[in-house]
Design an enzyme around this catalytic site. Structure first.
Site, PDB file in Angstrom:
ATOM      1  N   LYS A 181       0.830  -1.195   0.000  1.00  0.00           N
ATOM      2  CA  LYS A 181       0.000   0.000   0.000  1.00  0.00           C
ATOM      3  C   LYS A 181       0.879   1.265   0.000  1.00  0.00           C
ATOM      4  O   LYS A 181       2.087   1.200   0.210  1.00  0.00           O
ATOM      5  CB  LYS A 181      -0.935  -0.010   1.215  1.00  0.00           C
ATOM      6  CG  LYS A 181      -1.982  -1.121   1.153  1.00  0.00           C
ATOM      7  CD  LYS A 181      -2.902  -0.980  -0.055  1.00  0.00           C
ATOM      8  CE  LYS A 181      -4.005  -2.021  -0.100  1.00  0.00           C
ATOM      9  NZ  LYS A 181      -3.542  -3.379  -0.439  1.00  0.00           N
TER      10      LYS A 181
HETATM   11  C1  LIG Z   1      -9.850  -2.426  -1.721  1.00  0.00           C
HETATM   12  C2  LIG Z   1      -9.233  -3.179  -0.587  1.00  0.00           C
HETATM   13  N1  LIG Z   1      -9.935  -3.347   0.543  1.00  0.00           N
HETATM   14  C3  LIG Z   1      -9.413  -4.013   1.603  1.00  0.00           C
HETATM   15  C4  LIG Z   1      -8.142  -4.535   1.564  1.00  0.00           C
HETATM   16  C5  LIG Z   1      -7.630  -5.313   2.721  1.00  0.00           C
HETATM   17  O1  LIG Z   1      -6.459  -4.836   3.277  1.00  0.00           O
HETATM   18  P1  LIG Z   1      -5.465  -5.809   4.063  1.00  0.00           P
HETATM   19  O2  LIG Z   1      -4.650  -6.555   3.062  1.00  0.00           O
HETATM   20  O3  LIG Z   1      -4.648  -4.869   4.872  1.00  0.00           O
HETATM   21  O4  LIG Z   1      -6.300  -6.692   4.915  1.00  0.00           O
HETATM   22  C6  LIG Z   1      -7.370  -4.374   0.405  1.00  0.00           C
HETATM   23  C7  LIG Z   1      -6.008  -4.940   0.308  1.00  0.00           C
HETATM   24  O5  LIG Z   1      -5.447  -5.086  -0.742  1.00  0.00           O
HETATM   25  C8  LIG Z   1      -7.939  -3.688  -0.702  1.00  0.00           C
HETATM   26  O6  LIG Z   1      -7.259  -3.532  -1.843  1.00  0.00           O
END
Ligand SMILES: Cc1ncc(COP(=O)(O)O)c(C=O)c1O
Length: 405
Positions: free
Chosen positions: A186
């Site tokens: 990210k």
């Molecule tokens: C649009 C979206 N929502 C939620 C998440 C979830 O994040 P995490 O990987 O930190 O759980 C991601 C992760 O890529 C995402 O791209």
């Protein structure tokens, strides 16, 4: 999304401060931690930088979404309207709180089509969840108007668009709450981590308790904490928060480089008249982590992807239509409601129904879309070379297919 591209001594210094105390947990151990509170400090920095009154760190973006939904009181009997182009985490979180993910079509913003949202509203709808995909934003004027008209909650999945804004307001602060992800890929990373941001104290208080087993965090003795409601463990560790503290200081540098590189690449691709670009509701607020572009047909797009692959230059160019993680077309596990533990029969039926609807309007957009990830370490020469190679491939394919390029 490049937080990890700018890894250096700042991250090591913050992490070492935690290692020196040996207190890896964010709560308690007030004496031995010698004044080192990385999670609290990062929450303060998030509020300052992203303009929210409150921030609650969690273990991931997925748990941030789940925490936010719990705090908003979303659960059994509720429907959450969300786009069919997102990451699997968005519907996982809805299911985790026992609600129904109602997937609807996207438009050329690559996020919720407001008309599709309107059509999907039922008496059970409780929340609209735009997912600000690939660094840019949904049409928030239209979506906030719909939420107001139907008295619905707006929860922004801002995991992919940290640092973006809409008409001057940071994404994540426009609805009741927003969720960030700080996973390894990210715009800023903690390694793993996430946050709920909100301007409402009641939501924050619930997130604070829910993400730590329902603790009320009223005193200094954890053992004496009360549990006003049932929670879960979605805590972040001090080591992860320490990484985030170093990264958040770099966010404006990252965004500045992304915007510059994005504009250069867009200029290069604009040479091809057959290319069109993603609709951005507020271009000034785009975090520019990706440049998303369209070709005239699905056949041409797939031929370009195949050619990029065969020339070994596909890396960094994403054809989401064929991607297993991000688009409804490949989510057989959702379409069949395949889960390890039994789902309530009513929920299972609703999940299968909503995941198997007609998404041809979205297919027509996604099958022509390519997103190019913007690197922050690219030199000007590398950027030009990358753009020129993509343009050459597109022109070659267009010519082969008999389209004048
Ligand atoms: C649009 C979206 N929502 C939620 C998440 C979830 O994040 P995490 O990987 O930190 O759980 C991601 C992760 O890529 C995402 O791209």
């Amino acid at each position: 999304m490049p937080g990890f591209e700018l890894w250096s001594n700042e991250e090591r210094k913050e992490v070492n401060e935690v290692l020196e105390t040996g207190i890896l947990m964010r709560y308690g151990f007030d004496g031995p931690r010698k004044g080192i509170w990385k999670s609290k400090q990062l929450e303060e920095e998030i509020c300052k930088r992203f303009g929210s009154r409150y921030a609650q760190l969690t273990s991931s973006g997925t748990s941030a979404l789940t925490t936010a939904m719990s705090a908003l009181g979303i659960g059994y009997g509720d429907e959450v309207i969300m786009p069919c182009f997102t990451f699997v985490a968005s519907f996982e979180s809805v299911l985790r709180v026992g609600a129904v993910p109602v997937l609807v079509d996207i438009d050329e913003t690559l996020t919720l089509n407001p008309e599709a949202v309107r059509r999907a509203i039922t008496p059970k709808t409780k929340c609209v969840m735009p997912v600000h995909m690939c660094g840019s934003m949904a049409d928030l004027d239209a979506l906030t108007a719909i939420c107001k008209e139907y008295n619905l909650l707006l929860l922004e999945d801002t995991c992919q668009s940290i640092g973006s804004s809409y008409k001057g307001k940071p994404l994540g602060t426009i609805g009741e709450a927003g969720a960030f992800s700080f996973d390894f890929v990210k715009t800023m990373t903690c390694g793993e981590g996430g946050a709920v941001i909100t301007n409402r104290e009641d939501i924050y208080q619930k997130c604070d308790g829910y993400s730590d087993h329902g603790h009320d965090h009223q005193g200094v003795d954890r053992g004496a904490d009360l549990h006003p409601f049932i929670g879960y463990n979605y805590r972040i560790s001090e080591l992860h928060a320490a990484v985030g503290l170093a990264q958040i200081k770099k966010i404006d540098t990252v965004l500045g480089i992304q915007k510059r590189n994005h504009q250069h690449l867009k200029n290069v691709l604009s040479q091809v008249p057959e290319i069109s670009f993603r609709k951005i509701p507020d271009p000034a607020g785009d975090s520019c982590t990706f440049l998303s572009w369209f070709l005239p047909t699905a056949e041409i797009t797939r031929a370009v992807i195949n050619e990029l692959k065969s020339q070994n230059i596909l890396a960094g160019n994403f054809y989401w239509f064929d991607n297993n993680w991000h688009y409804i077309r490949k989510w057989d596990h959702l379409k069949n409601a395949t889960s390890l533990s039994s789902l309530h029969p009513e929920l299972r039926t609703a999940v299968i129904h909503h995941a198997n609807k007609d998404f041809t309007a979205s297919d027509a957009i996604m099958s022509r879309c390519v997103s190019t990830a913007i690197g922050v370490l690219w030199t000007e020469e590398q950027l030009k070379e990358k753009g020129d190679k993509i343009v050459a491939v597109i022109k070659e394919v267009l010519q082969r297919q008999g389209v004048n390029a």
